[in-house]
Design an enzyme around this catalytic site. Structure first.
Site, PDB file in Angstrom:
ATOM      1  CB  SER A   1      -6.829   6.360   6.930  1.00  0.00           C
ATOM      2  OG  SER A   1      -7.177   6.060   5.596  1.00  0.00           O
TER       3      SER A   1
ATOM      4  CE  LYS B   1      -7.705   2.856   3.180  1.00  0.00           C
ATOM      5  NZ  LYS B   1      -7.914   4.108   2.981  1.00  0.00           N
TER       6      LYS B   1
ATOM      7  NE  ARG C   1      -7.974  12.129   7.346  1.00  0.00           N
ATOM      8  CZ  ARG C   1      -7.126  11.141   6.688  1.00  0.00           C
ATOM      9  NH1 ARG C   1      -7.664   9.820   6.494  1.00  0.00           N
ATOM     10  NH2 ARG C   1      -5.847  11.550   6.557  1.00  0.00           N
TER      11      ARG C   1
ATOM     12  CG  HIS D   1      -2.039   1.046   1.219  1.00  0.00           C
ATOM     13  ND1 HIS D   1      -3.248   0.673   0.549  1.00  0.00           N
ATOM     14  CD2 HIS D   1      -1.773   2.571   1.483  1.00  0.00           C
ATOM     15  CE1 HIS D   1      -4.014   1.533   0.615  1.00  0.00           C
ATOM     16  NE2 HIS D   1      -3.444   2.779   1.159  1.00  0.00           N
TER      17      HIS D   1
ATOM     18  CG  ASP E   1     -10.510   4.905   6.031  1.00  0.00           C
ATOM     19  OD1 ASP E   1      -9.901   5.697   6.307  1.00  0.00           O
ATOM     20  OD2 ASP E   1     -10.384   4.543   4.497  1.00  0.00           O
TER      21      ASP E   1
HETATM   22  N1  URA Z   1      -4.211   6.783   1.965  1.00  0.00           N
HETATM   23  C1  URA Z   1      -5.169   6.464   2.747  1.00  0.00           C
HETATM   24  O1  URA Z   1      -5.865   5.252   2.370  1.00  0.00           O
HETATM   25  N2  URA Z   1      -5.655   7.189   3.700  1.00  0.00           N
HETATM   26  C2  URA Z   1      -5.009   8.387   4.379  1.00  0.00           C
HETATM   27  O2  URA Z   1      -5.165   8.885   4.951  1.00  0.00           O
HETATM   28  C3  URA Z   1      -3.943   8.757   3.143  1.00  0.00           C
HETATM   29  C4  URA Z   1      -3.611   8.045   1.976  1.00  0.00           C
END
Ligand code: URA
Length: 434
Positions: free
Chosen positions: A183, A187, A168, A82, A161
């Site tokens: 966040s 995930k 946000r 990620h 999220d």
């Molecule tokens: N990527 C994400 O999934 N969340 C964030 O807060 C920033 C980048």
């Protein structure tokens, strides 16, 4: 419990309990807490921060707000990567087939573009027919069959999220370390992989602008992942200039295809082999980072990563003829050259502004409901440290309307600094954390 008290406590700099955090995450997800109260809370977090314990509670509350995938139906040690978000970041398109070609299953959930940063799902949808909305059964059976599947985040994967991120995005509360860490990790934990490799971007095009903040964010996410029983690694990479040369969906897919055929730009090849090496080490396929790096390079040399990529595109309904003959992809009607205003060395770039320029061209969304133009984007012709003559072409803008090209050029030119002094470019991989 009252949301008002939680906001007030955080505003005064106190730490919230696990119960308070669960209360506000669940309440917001269910629609019982309104946007305005959540916005006030998020701003208080941005200003006062969160303790490690609070960040862990927030991560777990968001992960548990929806389904937690059980990947046990997929054979072998599942690896995931990620990125925290960058400009020109197409590494997933290269890394995932590299790792899958070495028989480590990659079951990946990816996102769309966010703000000035691009997203893997948008890039993959450049292939005609490519499906990103897979059912869980399709996802599992494809990983078992060919070792690789990439799907869009489902509505019920960390829904808290999803909702909080959208808020946000419009309340200037994205660039907070505990909010980014929770966040991403909520995930990743919900998506179930046993090995997680994080690509933490650092610099002018990243959410974390300094190396110090990027390393701190990386450490926090590695601790969260390991604490939840997943083998988690982080690689901190430079985002003080776009990764590779191309920005925009089709342009990035074409560059990833070049990389899979062994002719990608140096920074993209290095980032991809580094991330793949960490995934191979985590999955127990490579005994050391160096061995993993060489194995990853080997999949490019023997063509197995490219073949895996084609197999993956076909498996998800896409037309792999486009990968074998990238000239089949449509090109934008307007190709607008941007020229250097002075002679000298390229000394710095405001990469966020370059990402925003590609958005203006149509490569990203200004609002959630906007449609992207897959052919739009920027081909950069320079890297930091290069010498340019005044009038030399430094970038080519791809778009559908002249006025968009002019607006993007006006954003791009001031984002590139040319100086008389020679500049030594930074290495692309800045740090590796285990
Ligand atoms: N990527 C994400 O999934 N969340 C964030 O807060 C920033 C980048």
């Amino acid at each position: 419990m009252r949301m008002y008290d939680c906001i007030s406590k955080k505003k005064s700099g106190f730490a919230l309990s696990k119960e308070e955090i669960k209360f506000l995450v669940d309440g917001y997800t269910l629609g019982e807490i309104p946007d305005y109260q959540m916005s006030a809370f998020l701003m208080a977090v941005c200003l006062k921060g969160m303790t490690e314990e609070e960040t862990l509670s927030l991560t777990m509350a968001m992960a548990e707000s929806g389904d937690i995938l059980d990947l046990s139906a997929i054979h072998g040690c599942k690896a995931d990567k990620h990125s925290t978000g960058g400009v020109g970041d197409k590494t997933t398109l290269v890394v995932a087939p590299m790792v899958a070609a070495l028989k480590v299953p990659v079951a990946k959930m990816s996102g769309r573009g966010l703000g000035h940063t691009g997203g893997t799902i948008d890039k993959l949808e450049s292939f005609p027919g490519f499906r990103t909305a897979l059912t869980q059964e399709e996802f599992f059976s494809q990983v078992n069959r060919i070792g690789l599947a990439v799907m869009a985040q489902t509505a019920n994967l960390a829904p808290a999220d999803k909702k909080i991120y959208a808020l946000r995005d419009v309340t200037a509360t994205v660039d907070s370390m505990p909010l980014i860490a929770s966040s991403i990790m909520s995930k990743k934990l919900a998506a179930g992989a046993s090995v997680i490799v994080l690509d933490v971007k650092s610099g002018s095009g990243a959410f974390m602008k300094t190396l110090e903040d990027s390393v701190a964010l990386a450490k926090q996410m590695v601790d969260l992942g390991n604490g939840a029983g997943r083998k988690t690694y982080a690689v901190v990479t430079d985002m003080n200039q776009p990764l590779g040369n191309n920005i925009g969906n089709i342009l990035e897919v074409k560059e990833a295809i070049d990389a899979l055929n062994g002719c990608g730009p140096e920074d993209l090849m290095d980032a991809s082999c580094t991330l793949a090496a960490q995934m191979l080490v985590g999955a127990g396929k490579a005994a050391s980072f160096d061995e993993g790096y060489q194995m990853a390079e080997g999949t490019i040399k023997d063509g197995s990563a490219f073949e895996k990529f084609c197999e993956f595109i076909e498996a998800q309904g896409g037309d792999a003829a486009y990968a074998r003959e990238p000239q089949k992809f449509p090109t934008a009607p307007i190709k607008f050259p941007v020229k250097a205003s002075a002679s000298g060395y390229i000394s710095s770039m405001d990469t966020e502004q370059i990402g925003l320029a590609s958005l203006v061209l149509g490569a990203g969304r200004e609002k959630k409901e906007d449609k992207i133009d897959p052919a739009a984007g920027i081909q950069m012709c320079i890297k930091i440290g290069d010498f340019v003559e005044a009038g030399q072409i430094i970038a080519v803008l791809y778009t559908s309307e002249e006025k968009k090209a002019v607006a993007a050029r006006d954003r791009l030119l001031p984002a590139i600094t040319i100086s008389k002094e020679q500049v030594v470019p930074a290495k692309h991989v800045l740090a590796i954390l285990e």
